[in-house]
Scaffold this motif. Sequence first.
Motif, PDB file in Angstrom:
ATOM      1  N   THR A 188       0.835  -1.204   0.000  1.00 49.62           N
ATOM      2  CA  THR A 188       0.000   0.000   0.000  1.00 49.62           C
ATOM      3  C   THR A 188       0.864   1.246   0.000  1.00 49.62           C
ATOM      4  OG1 THR A 188      -0.179   0.228   2.416  1.00 49.62           O
ATOM      5  CG2 THR A 188      -1.780  -1.210   1.335  1.00 49.62           C
ATOM      6  N   VAL A 194      -2.840   0.648  -3.971  1.00 54.75           N
ATOM      7  CA  VAL A 194      -2.193  -0.641  -3.739  1.00 54.75           C
ATOM      8  C   VAL A 194      -1.543  -1.132  -5.027  1.00 54.75           C
ATOM      9  CG1 VAL A 194      -2.530  -3.024  -2.946  1.00 54.75           C
ATOM     10  CG2 VAL A 194      -3.980  -1.201  -2.026  1.00 54.75           C
ATOM     11  N   VAL A 201      -4.082   5.474   2.900  1.00 52.81           N
ATOM     12  CA  VAL A 201      -4.178   4.030   2.696  1.00 52.81           C
ATOM     13  C   VAL A 201      -3.119   3.371   3.568  1.00 52.81           C
ATOM     14  CG1 VAL A 201      -4.118   2.186   0.995  1.00 52.81           C
ATOM     15  CG2 VAL A 201      -4.964   4.448   0.347  1.00 52.81           C
ATOM     16  N   LEU A 218      -3.372  -3.822   5.003  1.00 53.40           N
ATOM     17  CA  LEU A 218      -4.264  -4.681   4.226  1.00 53.40           C
ATOM     18  C   LEU A 218      -4.197  -6.120   4.710  1.00 53.40           C
ATOM     19  CD1 LEU A 218      -2.840  -5.611   0.710  1.00 53.40           C
ATOM     20  CD2 LEU A 218      -1.424  -4.670   2.519  1.00 53.40           C
ATOM     21  N   VAL A 230      -8.474  -3.304   2.645  1.00 50.51           N
ATOM     22  CA  VAL A 230      -7.486  -2.257   2.856  1.00 50.51           C
ATOM     23  C   VAL A 230      -8.075  -1.162   3.745  1.00 50.51           C
ATOM     24  CG1 VAL A 230      -5.919  -0.648   1.704  1.00 50.51           C
ATOM     25  CG2 VAL A 230      -6.666  -2.725   0.509  1.00 50.51           C
TER      26      VAL A 230
END
Length: 332
Positions: free
Chosen positions: A117, A123, A147, A150, A160
Amino acid sequence: MSPFFGAAAVAAALSLSLAPGAAPALASERPPEARPHVQVHARITTAYELPGDRVYPEGVAADARTGVLYAGSYADGTIYRATPGRKAAEVFLPAGADGRDTANGLKVDRAGRLWVTDSTTGVAVYDTRTRRLLASFTVPGEGARFVNDLAIAPDGGAYVTDSVRAVVYRATPRQLAQGGGTLVPRFDLSGVLEPHAPDAFTLNGIVAAGRHLLAVDMTGGDLYRLDPATGGIRKVALRGGDLLHADGLEFQHGRLWAVQNTTNTVTRWRVSRDGSAVSLERRLTDTSLRVPTTLARHGGTLYVVRSQFDRGGPMGPGVPETPFTIAAVRGL
């Protein structure tokens, strides 16, 4: 994985550190009467060294098939590969590869694909054998996002966390086969989390635990059970402690491990059969963990990232100790 923290908050959180010049003691060296009942004997050593003087590692992932570890730099997005038997890690993917400026969450799936990420872009998925980019997933919409971590679900898809939007996205197996696409919001926890400041970071570590997912709110100190089949969200009962400042998570065989970054702590929890409750079993607190951001478990050993974010990184001024390292923790 850790987002930015204010320097003042860090100074307060690290106020339990040893005096300058004092050598950090292993948990096993502390007198029993000084430890809580869940504090354990554990051995902390250095497993791997990461090249570079501004690495500030964030994520780590273990390839269950080979024992190879991958670590990511929050500072510039470099991905490192650490091979068993070799203390020095090597650069696997250079800084800036495929537009990646940071590397936060990392996971290796059963097919040997490395998921990475980036805090603002999304991603990326790589073939660990050829280093080839297999798929890219972008964040929907405009505006602030972070972000973070995950988890790979049993169906091969990924979930995520977004620490700013308090959302968990999904990347589907079909999207993966087609080379990526836009991440799809699957769980919105913005109305479920404990009250927090508008600029606070919330959702952080996430793991697959049977048919459920477990995701942690680092600001509220709570854990949530997410049901991919129904979209259901449930707060998990925490017995014996909390998960304040919790960062990366690891789940294996009914147990959950968590790092709590600014307190230099790793905890182990027993997860109930239905995932509705967790009970604290063991706790390790040691300044030699140097603000741990996440961990991976392989062969009975926990590999813990020593971020040093408080030493000239995003959490405070100072100079980091080099080389940056990944710790091996045994006995927890």
